[in-house]
Design a protein around this motif. Structure first.
Motif, PDB file in Angstrom:
ATOM      1  N   VAL A 211       0.836  -1.205   0.000  1.00 15.88           N
ATOM      2  CA  VAL A 211       0.000   0.000   0.000  1.00 15.88           C
ATOM      3  C   VAL A 211       0.871   1.257   0.000  1.00 15.88           C
ATOM      4  CG1 VAL A 211      -1.697   1.315   1.343  1.00 15.88           C
ATOM      5  CG2 VAL A 211      -1.953  -1.148   1.081  1.00 15.88           C
ATOM      6  N   LEU A 212       1.913   1.271   0.825  1.00 10.21           N
ATOM      7  CA  LEU A 212       2.822   2.418   0.844  1.00 10.21           C
ATOM      8  C   LEU A 212       3.491   2.607  -0.518  1.00 10.21           C
ATOM      9  CD1 LEU A 212       4.546   2.086   4.339  1.00 10.21           C
ATOM     10  CD2 LEU A 212       2.805   3.732   3.637  1.00 10.21           C
ATOM     11  N   SER A 213       3.863   1.521  -1.154  1.00  7.88           N
ATOM     12  CA  SER A 213       4.482   1.592  -2.478  1.00  7.88           C
ATOM     13  C   SER A 213       3.535   2.214  -3.501  1.00  7.88           C
ATOM     14  CB  SER A 213       4.901   0.191  -2.924  1.00  7.88           C
ATOM     15  OG  SER A 213       5.380   0.214  -4.241  1.00  7.88           O
ATOM     16  N   LEU A 214       2.249   1.876  -3.415  1.00  4.78           N
ATOM     17  CA  LEU A 214       1.260   2.470  -4.313  1.00  4.78           C
ATOM     18  C   LEU A 214       1.218   3.979  -4.143  1.00  4.78           C
ATOM     19  CD1 LEU A 214      -1.237   2.269  -6.252  1.00  4.78           C
ATOM     20  CD2 LEU A 214      -2.604   2.166  -4.158  1.00  4.78           C
ATOM     21  N   PHE A 215       1.159   4.441  -2.886  1.00 11.11           N
ATOM     22  CA  PHE A 215       1.083   5.882  -2.645  1.00 11.11           C
ATOM     23  C   PHE A 215       2.356   6.611  -3.073  1.00 11.11           C
ATOM     24  CE2 PHE A 215      -2.316   4.618   0.352  1.00 11.11           C
ATOM     25  CZ  PHE A 215      -3.332   5.401  -0.190  1.00 11.11           C
ATOM     26  N   VAL A 216       3.508   6.015  -2.847  1.00 11.32           N
ATOM     27  CA  VAL A 216       4.764   6.638  -3.277  1.00 11.32           C
ATOM     28  C   VAL A 216       4.834   6.711  -4.802  1.00 11.32           C
ATOM     29  CG1 VAL A 216       7.271   6.302  -3.341  1.00 11.32           C
ATOM     30  CG2 VAL A 216       6.033   6.039  -1.195  1.00 11.32           C
TER      31      VAL A 216
ATOM     32  N   PHE B 238       4.516  10.036  -9.707  1.00 13.17           N
ATOM     33  CA  PHE B 238       3.917  10.333 -11.009  1.00 13.17           C
ATOM     34  C   PHE B 238       3.356  11.744 -11.041  1.00 13.17           C
ATOM     35  CE2 PHE B 238       0.101  10.477 -13.686  1.00 13.17           C
ATOM     36  CZ  PHE B 238       0.700  10.293 -14.933  1.00 13.17           C
ATOM     37  N   VAL B 239       2.654  12.131  -9.987  1.00 13.04           N
ATOM     38  CA  VAL B 239       2.072  13.484  -9.937  1.00 13.04           C
ATOM     39  C   VAL B 239       3.176  14.535  -9.929  1.00 13.04           C
ATOM     40  CG1 VAL B 239       0.763  15.072  -8.465  1.00 13.04           C
ATOM     41  CG2 VAL B 239      -0.088  12.769  -8.875  1.00 13.04           C
ATOM     42  N   LEU B 240       4.221  14.329  -9.153  1.00 12.87           N
ATOM     43  CA  LEU B 240       5.325  15.294  -9.114  1.00 12.87           C
ATOM     44  C   LEU B 240       6.034  15.407 -10.462  1.00 12.87           C
ATOM     45  CD1 LEU B 240       6.890  14.625  -5.612  1.00 12.87           C
ATOM     46  CD2 LEU B 240       5.572  16.614  -6.344  1.00 12.87           C
ATOM     47  N   SER B 241       6.246  14.295 -11.142  1.00 10.78           N
ATOM     48  CA  SER B 241       6.891  14.356 -12.454  1.00 10.78           C
ATOM     49  C   SER B 241       5.991  15.034 -13.477  1.00 10.78           C
ATOM     50  CB  SER B 241       7.295  12.962 -12.935  1.00 10.78           C
ATOM     51  OG  SER B 241       6.153  12.173 -13.190  1.00 10.78           O
ATOM     52  N   LEU B 242       4.687  14.823 -13.382  1.00  7.59           N
ATOM     53  CA  LEU B 242       3.751  15.486 -14.284  1.00  7.59           C
ATOM     54  C   LEU B 242       3.739  16.990 -14.045  1.00  7.59           C
ATOM     55  CD1 LEU B 242       1.607  15.007 -16.479  1.00  7.59           C
ATOM     56  CD2 LEU B 242      -0.078  14.801 -14.658  1.00  7.59           C
ATOM     57  N   VAL B 243       3.725  17.399 -12.787  1.00  7.19           N
ATOM     58  CA  VAL B 243       3.759  18.830 -12.466  1.00  7.19           C
ATOM     59  C   VAL B 243       5.066  19.453 -12.945  1.00  7.19           C
ATOM     60  CG1 VAL B 243       3.891  20.466 -10.536  1.00  7.19           C
ATOM     61  CG2 VAL B 243       2.155  18.682 -10.539  1.00  7.19           C
ATOM     62  N   ALA B 244       6.186  18.782 -12.737  1.00  9.11           N
ATOM     63  CA  ALA B 244       7.482  19.301 -13.192  1.00  9.11           C
ATOM     64  C   ALA B 244       7.513  19.433 -14.708  1.00  9.11           C
ATOM     65  CB  ALA B 244       8.606  18.388 -12.721  1.00  9.11           C
ATOM     66  N   HIS B 245       6.925  18.472 -15.403  1.00  6.49           N
ATOM     67  CA  HIS B 245       6.892  18.529 -16.869  1.00  6.49           C
ATOM     68  C   HIS B 245       6.036  19.699 -17.348  1.00  6.49           C
ATOM     69  CE1 HIS B 245       6.850  17.235 -21.019  1.00  6.49           C
ATOM     70  NE2 HIS B 245       5.524  17.300 -20.998  1.00  6.49           N
ATOM     71  N   LEU B 246       4.910  19.916 -16.713  1.00  5.60           N
ATOM     72  CA  LEU B 246       4.011  20.992 -17.132  1.00  5.60           C
ATOM     73  C   LEU B 246       4.546  22.376 -16.778  1.00  5.60           C
ATOM     74  CD1 LEU B 246       0.560  19.413 -16.223  1.00  5.60           C
ATOM     75  CD2 LEU B 246       1.607  19.619 -18.482  1.00  5.60           C
ATOM     76  N   ARG B 247       5.415  22.464 -15.778  1.00  5.86           N
ATOM     77  CA  ARG B 247       5.938  23.762 -15.356  1.00  5.86           C
ATOM     78  C   ARG B 247       7.269  24.107 -16.001  1.00  5.86           C
ATOM     79  NH1 ARG B 247       5.272  25.090  -9.223  1.00  5.86           N
ATOM     80  NH2 ARG B 247       5.683  27.093 -10.158  1.00  5.86           N
ATOM     81  N   GLN B 248       7.735  23.313 -16.933  1.00  7.07           N
ATOM     82  CA  GLN B 248       9.012  23.582 -17.589  1.00  7.07           C
ATOM     83  C   GLN B 248       8.952  24.904 -18.316  1.00  7.07           C
ATOM     84  OE1 GLN B 248       9.842  20.331 -20.202  1.00  7.07           O
ATOM     85  NE2 GLN B 248      11.219  19.373 -18.759  1.00  7.07           N
ATOM     86  N   THR B 249      10.040  25.661 -18.209  1.00  2.00           N
ATOM     87  CA  THR B 249      10.141  26.903 -18.966  1.00  2.00           C
ATOM     88  C   THR B 249      10.946  26.628 -20.222  1.00  2.00           C
ATOM     89  OG1 THR B 249      12.113  27.511 -17.734  1.00  2.00           O
ATOM     90  CG2 THR B 249      10.007  28.355 -16.918  1.00  2.00           C
TER      91      THR B 249
END
Length: 121
Positions: free
Chosen positions: A37-42, A47-58
Motif C-alpha cells: 500500500v505504501l508503495s502504491l502511494f509513493v 507520477f504526480v510530481l513528475s507530471l507537475v514538473a513537466h508541465l511547469r518547464q520553462t
C-alpha cells in the motif's frame, strides 16, 4: 557538510531504522501488505510530481549570434567570426532555435575549428 545536510542525513537514517523496526514488529504478512500500500502511494506521488514538473518547464533561451559573434548550445573551440556587414534575414533562421546574423557562427552542438567572415555590405 552543512548543518542542514547533516540533519537531513540523520533524519533519513532514523526514519529508515524506525520503519524497519515497525515492520519487524508487525510480522511478515502484515508488513508485506502495508509495504504494498505504501508503495502504491509513493508511486502515485512520484507520477504526480513528475507530471507537475513537466508541465511547469520553462522554454530554453534561444542562443543568438549577431555581427561577428558566436552562439552555440555546446562546446566551442577554435571558432572565429567577423562581420563587416549585411543585416540578418529572418527567413533564414534555422529551426533549432539558434540563430546567426552577419558573419556569425551558430551551432546546436560542438564547434571545432570553424570560422565565418562576411565582407562589406
Amino acid at each position: 557538510m552543512t548543518n542542514w545536510q547533516l540533519l537531513r542525513l540523520v533524519g533519513g537514517i532514523a526514519g529508515v531504522i524506525a520503519l524497519a523496526v515497525f515492520m519487524t514488529l508487525l510480522g511478515l504478512d502484515r508488513a508485506d501488505k502495508l509495504s504494498s500500500v505504501l508503495s502504491l502511494f509513493v508511486t502515485v506521488a512520484g507520477f504526480v510530481l513528475s507530471l507537475v514538473a513537466h508541465l511547469r518547464q520553462t522554454p530554453v533561451d534561444t542562443a543568438v549570434a549577431r555581427g561577428g559573434a558566436i552562439a552555440a548550445a555546446g562546446s566551442v573551440r577554435n571558432a572565429r567570426a567577423r562581420s563587416a556587414g549585411a543585416a540578418w534575414q529572418p527567413d533564414s533562421a534555422p529551426a533549432t532555435g539558434i540563430r546567426a546574423e552577419g558573419g556569425s557562427i551558430a551551432a546546436g552542438g560542438d564547434v571545432d575549428g570553424s570560422s565565418a567572415y562576411e565582407g562589406p555590405r
